[in-house]
Motif scaffolding. Structure first.
Motif, PDB file in Angstrom:
ATOM      1  N   GLN A  51       3.475   9.988  -9.781  1.00  0.00           N
ATOM      2  CA  GLN A  51       2.758  10.273 -11.013  1.00  0.00           C
ATOM      3  C   GLN A  51       2.093  11.642 -10.940  1.00  0.00           C
ATOM      4  OE1 GLN A  51       0.088   6.982 -11.612  1.00  0.00           O
ATOM      5  NE2 GLN A  51       1.685   5.652 -12.408  1.00  0.00           N
ATOM      6  N   GLN A  52       1.560  11.989  -9.765  1.00  0.00           N
ATOM      7  CA  GLN A  52       0.927  13.289  -9.615  1.00  0.00           C
ATOM      8  C   GLN A  52       1.955  14.414  -9.689  1.00  0.00           C
ATOM      9  OE1 GLN A  52      -1.263  13.168  -5.966  1.00  0.00           O
ATOM     10  NE2 GLN A  52      -2.853  11.817  -6.797  1.00  0.00           N
ATOM     11  N   ALA A  53       3.153  14.181  -9.148  1.00  0.00           N
ATOM     12  CA  ALA A  53       4.200  15.197  -9.193  1.00  0.00           C
ATOM     13  C   ALA A  53       4.695  15.413 -10.623  1.00  0.00           C
ATOM     14  CB  ALA A  53       5.364  14.798  -8.292  1.00  0.00           C
ATOM     15  N   ALA A  54       4.656  14.348 -11.426  1.00  0.00           N
ATOM     16  CA  ALA A  54       5.120  14.446 -12.810  1.00  0.00           C
ATOM     17  C   ALA A  54       4.098  15.160 -13.696  1.00  0.00           C
ATOM     18  CB  ALA A  54       5.401  13.060 -13.362  1.00  0.00           C
ATOM     19  N   GLU A  55       2.843  15.165 -13.281  1.00  0.00           N
ATOM     20  CA  GLU A  55       1.797  15.768 -14.115  1.00  0.00           C
ATOM     21  C   GLU A  55       1.774  17.263 -14.020  1.00  0.00           C
ATOM     22  OE1 GLU A  55      -1.779  13.842 -12.804  1.00  0.00           O
ATOM     23  OE2 GLU A  55      -1.257  11.983 -13.788  1.00  0.00           O
TER      24      GLU A  55
ATOM     25  N   ARG B  38       4.031   5.600  -5.556  1.00  0.00           N
ATOM     26  CA  ARG B  38       3.931   5.596  -7.023  1.00  0.00           C
ATOM     27  C   ARG B  38       2.895   6.614  -7.484  1.00  0.00           C
ATOM     28  NH1 ARG B  38       1.560   0.709 -10.477  1.00  0.00           N
ATOM     29  NH2 ARG B  38       1.732   1.660 -12.511  1.00  0.00           N
ATOM     30  N   GLN B  39       1.754   6.631  -6.817  1.00  0.00           N
ATOM     31  CA  GLN B  39       0.688   7.582  -7.149  1.00  0.00           C
ATOM     32  C   GLN B  39       1.182   9.010  -6.965  1.00  0.00           C
ATOM     33  OE1 GLN B  39      -1.814   6.060  -8.700  1.00  0.00           O
ATOM     34  NE2 GLN B  39      -2.985   7.924  -8.663  1.00  0.00           N
ATOM     35  N   LEU B  40       1.875   9.273  -5.868  1.00  0.00           N
ATOM     36  CA  LEU B  40       2.408  10.611  -5.610  1.00  0.00           C
ATOM     37  C   LEU B  40       3.431  11.016  -6.663  1.00  0.00           C
ATOM     38  CD1 LEU B  40       2.810  10.573  -1.720  1.00  0.00           C
ATOM     39  CD2 LEU B  40       1.130  11.852  -3.056  1.00  0.00           C
TER      40      LEU B  40
ATOM     41  N   ALA C   6       0.836  -1.208   0.000  1.00  0.00           N
ATOM     42  CA  ALA C   6       0.000   0.000   0.000  1.00  0.00           C
ATOM     43  C   ALA C   6       0.866   1.251   0.000  1.00  0.00           C
ATOM     44  CB  ALA C   6      -0.934   0.002   1.208  1.00  0.00           C
ATOM     45  N   TYR C   7       1.925   1.254   0.797  1.00  0.00           N
ATOM     46  CA  TYR C   7       2.782   2.436   0.850  1.00  0.00           C
ATOM     47  C   TYR C   7       3.504   2.643  -0.479  1.00  0.00           C
ATOM     48  CZ  TYR C   7       5.900   6.037   2.511  1.00  0.00           C
ATOM     49  OH  TYR C   7       6.579   7.219   2.655  1.00  0.00           O
TER      50      TYR C   7
END
Length: 165
Positions: free
Chosen positions: A161-165, A157-159, A151-152
């Motif tokens: 991807q959001q930082a790259a967007e 990974r989600q964070l 989960a962590y």
């Protein structure tokens, strides 16, 4: 911590006095872990600490799952040391992650989820132990540790991807 006495007595064959001593040592290791968290707070990133805590707790659970007591007892101490820093680290990072206006809400959510976990997971472990065998507690902890790491890593990974967007 809540089920360790049952595990040690009913699955590992320790007498009540010895099991109580090891449970006390578990809580002592948890306390030492809180002190160490404060020492390392400014020296190691939160991300690395949280990963180390989750991996350490899982390694401790794996040791606890091994048959007998030679590895199980040190495994309990590793779990205590490892889990001790998770909650304070999550609370401490909230202002930077969510800003000062939303940090209290994030802290409240963290406290609520933690309380729910403390209420539900030992109950689920005890339910499984009563239905299967007390030895199931340790593999149950390993599964929780693996889920925590997964989960962590998914959150990271989600964070990312959001930082790259």
């Amino acid at each position: 911590g809540q089920l360790s006495s049952d595990l040690l007595i009913n699955s590992r064959g320790l007498d009540e006095a010895s099991a109580s001593q090891w449970v006390s040592l578990y809580w002592a290791s948890f306390t030492v872990g809180r002190f160490l968290t404060g020492i390392f707070a400014g020296r190691v990133s939160e991300r690395r600490r949280l990963i180390a805590y989750a991996v350490g707790a899982t390694i401790g659970a794996i040791l606890l799952a091994l048959p007998g007591t030679p590895f199980a007892l040190p495994g309990m101490l590793i779990i205590g040391l490892s889990l001790a820093g998770t909650y304070p680290t999550l609370i401490g990072m909230a202002p930077r992650r969510f800003g000062p206006d939303h940090a209290p809400n994030a802290d409240g959510f963290t406290a609520g989820v933690t309380s729910a976990g403390v209420a539900v997971l030992p109950g689920l472990g005890a339910f499984l132990a009563a239905r299967i065998d007390f030895a199931v507690i340790a593999p149950f902890l390993v599964a929780i540790g693996v889920l925590l790491i997964g989960a962590y890593l998914l959150i990271l990974r989600q964070l990312g991807q959001q930082a790259a967007e």
